[in-house]
Structures are given as structure tokens and as C-alpha cells.
Design an enzyme around this catalytic site. Sequence first.
Site, PDB file in Angstrom:
ATOM      1  CB  SER A 142      -0.885  -0.008   1.255  1.00 44.08           C
ATOM      2  OG  SER A 142      -1.438   1.266   1.509  1.00 44.08           O
ATOM      3  CE1 TYR A 155      -4.381  -3.190   4.628  1.00 44.42           C
ATOM      4  CE2 TYR A 155      -3.451  -0.985   4.492  1.00 44.42           C
ATOM      5  CZ  TYR A 155      -3.939  -2.109   3.875  1.00 44.42           C
ATOM      6  OH  TYR A 155      -3.974  -2.171   2.495  1.00 44.42           O
TER       7      TYR A 155
END
Length: 248
Positions: A142, A155
Site C-alpha cells: 500500500s 494494517y
Amino acid sequence: MWLEGKHILLTGATRGIGRALATQLIKDGATVIAVARNTEALTALAWELGPQLQPYTCDLQNVQDREELIEKLTSAPQPLDGVINNAGIQIEADYMVAGRNDLAKNIAAEIDINLVAPLHLCASLAIHLAQRPEGFIVNVTSGLVLFPKQNAPIYCATKAGLRSFTTALRYQAEQLAPNMLVCECIMSLVDTDMTQGRGSGKITPDKAAQQLLQGLRRGSDEIWIGKTRALRWINRLSPKLAAKILHG
């Protein structure tokens, strides 16, 4: 890199980016070993996409499930050519708020699915992929690997860890298996179930999948998707500005 005729493991295959990847890979002539927890969703996807999609039910959080998947892949008559570790979950959490009883369970789930599972699959399958003419691993991370956002600490930590592992594995492959591609796909904000109600300016799963596969065909070590391309350059010019953008 040619995708036609390749056998490719794809995790998180039934929804969002994974579903779009499965569809496009099959259109390119690949066979997809599609992994997800939901058997019904996998069956429906196989019915839709045809015999080139081979469904495999697996809870990636479960060690035994992963071991059985690895055994199936390494003992199959048709060697595996590539792995795309796409599955992931994000649980928003504010650890400054007291009274939560689900912390350990949620933290373990995010770490197991986002980090432990792809590490386990990569570590177990890399030596087999290295024997293929164009073996490859793609780990999906990400834009948050550059700087975390405040409402998803676990995360962000798992994706940063996966980025570090992918780089280290690439160094090993350069020494021992120079024909194998070890790639990181740095994903932008995509319009999926996971991002519902979060952020704006999302790209579609189809567009994200298209850009990932374009980078894979080029043999890129890093594939920056959507707005992460701009974020990468902003970070080079002004890390403080990049951190500010991602802070919220």
C-alpha cells in the site's frame, strides 16, 4: 513476461482487486489457482470464469490450511509459475480509547492475513518458482508503506513489514535465482468493500488490476498504482509533505 499458459496462485480472489485480477489473468490465457475462505463465492467465480479458474478454499489465517495449500501446489503435476499475494484486511482502531475486548483477536487476524500468510507462502514456494523460466512473486502492499495513517496502525505495520520482506527476498533471488521476479505492488486507494466509507478519489478494481498486470508484464520490481506514483515523487521531494498527506 508472458502470462499465457502460466499457472498462478492468487489469494483473496473472490472480491475487489482479486476478482478483477482473476478475470484479467484468465483473459490473458493464464490458469488461476484462486484462494479464498468462502467456498460458495469461489464456486460462483469458477462458474463465471470457466475451467481456467481452479478454486481452492483456504483460511489464510490458519497454519494447517496454508500447509495443505503449499503441499497441493508443490506436488501438483503442473508446476506453479507465479504467486500474487493480494489478500488483506484492514481494521480501524483507536488504541487511545479504553474498554475494547477484541484487541488481541483483531491484531492477530490482521498480522496473520496481511503479513504471516504471504511470508509463509513466499518462503515455502520461492525455491519452486525459481526453477521456472519466468517464475514470479508479487506482494501487494500500500502507499501507506511510506507513512502510516493514524486510524489503521496494524494494517500499516503489516504492509511496511511485507515491503521490507519483499525487498530482502529480492536480494536473495538476485544472488541465487536471477531469472525469478520478486515484485512489490504498491496499491492506491481502490473502491472495494474494505475501503467503503473511507477516503475519496478511489480507482476501480479493474483499473488497479490492469496496472498491476502491466507492471508484471514489464518485469518491474516495484509497481506503483494510481496516485501512489505521485506520492512516490512527493516523498522524494518533501517527505514532510508526503507524511502530512497520509496523516489523516
